[in-house]
Design an enzyme around this catalytic site. Structure first.
Site, mmCIF file in Angstrom:
data_model
loop_
_atom_site.group_PDB
_atom_site.id
_atom_site.type_symbol
_atom_site.label_atom_id
_atom_site.label_comp_id
_atom_site.label_asym_id
_atom_site.label_seq_id
_atom_site.Cartn_x
_atom_site.Cartn_y
_atom_site.Cartn_z
ATOM 1 N N ARG A 88 -13.702 -12.479 4.845
ATOM 2 C CA ARG A 88 -13.923 -12.780 3.878
ATOM 3 C C ARG A 88 -14.680 -14.169 3.845
ATOM 4 N NH1 ARG A 88 -14.008 -9.131 2.993
ATOM 5 N NH2 ARG A 88 -13.265 -7.064 0.869
ATOM 6 N N HIS A 146 -22.992 -8.025 5.284
ATOM 7 C CA HIS A 146 -22.141 -7.452 4.973
ATOM 8 C C HIS A 146 -21.815 -6.364 4.914
ATOM 9 C CE1 HIS A 146 -17.719 -7.776 1.712
ATOM 10 N NE2 HIS A 146 -17.625 -7.371 2.974
ATOM 11 N N ILE A 147 -22.241 -5.533 6.784
ATOM 12 C CA ILE A 147 -22.504 -4.584 7.231
ATOM 13 C C ILE A 147 -20.564 -3.957 8.117
ATOM 14 C CG2 ILE A 147 -24.517 -4.485 7.342
ATOM 15 C CD1 ILE A 147 -24.333 -4.937 10.327
ATOM 16 N N GLU A 201 -22.875 -12.780 -2.634
ATOM 17 C CA GLU A 201 -23.765 -12.086 -2.135
ATOM 18 C C GLU A 201 -24.020 -10.841 -3.186
ATOM 19 O OE1 GLU A 201 -20.607 -11.698 1.520
ATOM 20 O OE2 GLU A 201 -20.920 -10.082 0.360
ATOM 21 N N THR A 257 -15.760 -11.782 9.576
ATOM 22 C CA THR A 257 -15.843 -10.388 9.615
ATOM 23 C C THR A 257 -15.469 -9.957 8.341
ATOM 24 O OG1 THR A 257 -14.392 -9.189 10.600
ATOM 25 C CG2 THR A 257 -16.962 -9.610 11.064
ATOM 26 N N ILE A 264 -6.933 -4.760 11.576
ATOM 27 C CA ILE A 264 -8.935 -4.677 12.279
ATOM 28 C C ILE A 264 -8.282 -5.518 13.256
ATOM 29 C CG2 ILE A 264 -10.660 -5.970 11.669
ATOM 30 C CD1 ILE A 264 -10.020 -4.568 8.829
ATOM 31 N N ASP A 309 -20.699 -12.069 8.166
ATOM 32 C CA ASP A 309 -21.205 -10.945 8.024
ATOM 33 C C ASP A 309 -20.469 -11.306 6.863
ATOM 34 O OD1 ASP A 309 -21.547 -8.292 7.784
ATOM 35 O OD2 ASP A 309 -18.819 -8.187 7.333
#
Length: 324
Positions: free
Chosen positions: A236, A285-286, A265, A234, A155, A260
Site C-alpha cells: 500500500r 496495482h496489478i 488510484e 506492492t 507474502i 505497484d
C-alpha cells in the site's frame, strides 16, 4: 438479492468459475470506475448488496446515506476504504474474510518481477531496443545481494523463497512480534531499524495498512538507503509518509523505486511527479490481478453474500448490525 459489483474493469468475473455462486441473485456488474459520489449513489440506488473490488471505491458516510436499500457490503481483506462506523449507523453489515488460507502468490510473483525489472533495467532496456538503440546500460546480478523484507507475513515469506532460489541473502524487519517469530524460525533479523535500511540492496514492503502502519516508512528511513539500492512496494502506498518517496528519489536515496501502488488510484496523469520520475518503475496495482487470484478471492466474497442471504452471515466486521 440485488447485488451490484463495482469496478470490474475488464469484465473478468462473469467468466470465472466462482461467478456461478451468485446464481439466483439479481446481479449488476459495473466495469468502469465512478468517482462522483452523487453519480455512484444513483447507480446503486436499488442495491441491497455491494461487492467491492478490493479498495477501488471508498465507502463513505455520504455515500451510505444515499443508499437506503443497502443491507450488505461484501469484500475480502482489510477495509481502510470503508467507514465502518457509518455502516453500523446506517444498518449496513460489512463482511470481509481477512483470515483466508493460502498465500497471494500473484502479489509475491509481481514483487519479485519488479525486483528483477529494477536490477536488470528491464523497462529501460526494452524501450531502448524497440527504439533501435540496442543496449542502454548495465544491470546488476541478484546473487549475493541482500533483500530486506519489511513485514513477516505470508507474502513476504513467499518472496523470501524466491530470493533464496536466486542466491540472495534475506534480512528481516517487522513489528516486535513479527521479529520474534522470524528469529524463532532461525531467520536473520536486522539488529536495528536503521541497520535494516542501511544494509539492504533491495527493500520490499509487506505490511497491512492499518492506523498503526500508515506512514510507518519515513523519509528518514529512505534516506538511510544506499544510492544504489531499490525500494519495492506492492502493498500500500500509504505505508510511506506522503511525499517521502518522491523526495527520496530526488535526493538519490534510494537510487530507484519499483511500485505497484499509489496514494491516489487509479492514477491516470502521465505527468504526475512520482509516476513520471525517471528512477521509478511502475505497474498499475496489478499485484492481485490474475484470473487465478480473482477466482479464489471472489469465491470467498460471493460465499459471504450467500451466507447473508441464508440468514447466517459469516466474517462479520460489525456484527451488532445483524444482532439488531
Amino acid at each position: 438479492m440485488k447485488v451490484h459489483i463495482l469496478d470490474d474493469w475488464f469484465n473478468t468475473l462473469r467468466e470465472l468459475p466462482c461467478f456461478s455462486l451468485l446464481k439466483g441473485h439479481d446481479v449488476t456488474v459495473w466495469t468502469d470506475h465512478e468517482s462522483d459520489e452523487a453519480a455512484l449513489s444513483a447507480r446503486l440506488a436499488a442495491a441491497e448488496c455491494i461487492v467491492l473490488f478490493r479498495e477501488r471505491t471508498a465507502v463513505t458516510r455520504g455515500l451510505l446515506e444515499r443508499l437506503p436499500n443497502l443491507r450488505l457490503i461484501s469484500q475480502r481483506g482489510a477495509w481502510p476504504h470503508v467507514d465502518v462506523d457509518a455502516c453500523t449507523d446506517s444498518g449496513v453489515l460489512l463482511c470481509s474474510n481477512t483470515g483466508a488460507d493460502g498465500v497471494n502468490y500473484a502479489a509475491a510473483e509481481l514483487t519479485f518481477a519488479l525486483i528483477l525489472a529494477a536490477m536488470r533495467q528491464l523497462p529501460q532496456q526494452m524501450a531502448s531496443a524497440k527504439a533501435g538503440r540496442w543496449q542502454m546500460g548495465v544491470g546488476r546480478t541478484l546473487r549475493g545481494r541482500t533483500l530486506g523484507l519489511y513485514g513477516y507475513g505470508r507474502i513476504a515469506r513467499a518472496v523470501a523463497d524466491y530470493a533464496r532460489a536466486f542466491g540472495m541473502d534475506v534480512l528481516w524487519w517487522a513489528s516486535e512480534e513479527g521479529r520474534a517469530r522470524a528469529s524463532a524460525a532461525g531467520l536473520h533479523v536486522a539488529q536495528s531499524r536503521a541497520a535494516f535500511f542501511e544494509q539492504c540492496d533491495v527493500v520490499s514492503l509487506h505490511l497491512r495498512l492499518t492506523s498503526g502502519t500508515r506512514g510507518i516508512v519515513t523519509g528518514e528511513d529512505l534516506g538511510r538507503m544506499s544510492p544504489r539500492s531499490v525500494l519495492v512496494n506492492t502493498s500500500r502506498a500509504a505505508l510511506i509518509t506522503p511525499g517521502a518517496l518522491l523526495a527520496a528519489l530526488k535526493a538519490g536515496r534510494p537510487g530507484m523505486a519499483a511500485v505497484d501502488v499509489f496514494e491516489s488510484e487509479p492514477l491516470t496523469d502521465a505527468n504526475d511527479a512520482l509516476l513520471s520520475h525517471p528512477k521509478l518503475i511502475a505497474t498499475p496495482h496489478i499485484g492481485f490481478v490474475t484470473e487465478d487470484e480473482f477466482d479464489k478471492q471472489f469465491a470467498d466474497i460471493f460465499e459471504q453474500v450467500n451466507a447473508y442471504s441464508a440468514g447466517v452471515p459469516i466474517h462479520m466486521v460489525n456484527p451488532s448490525v445483524f444482532a439488531r
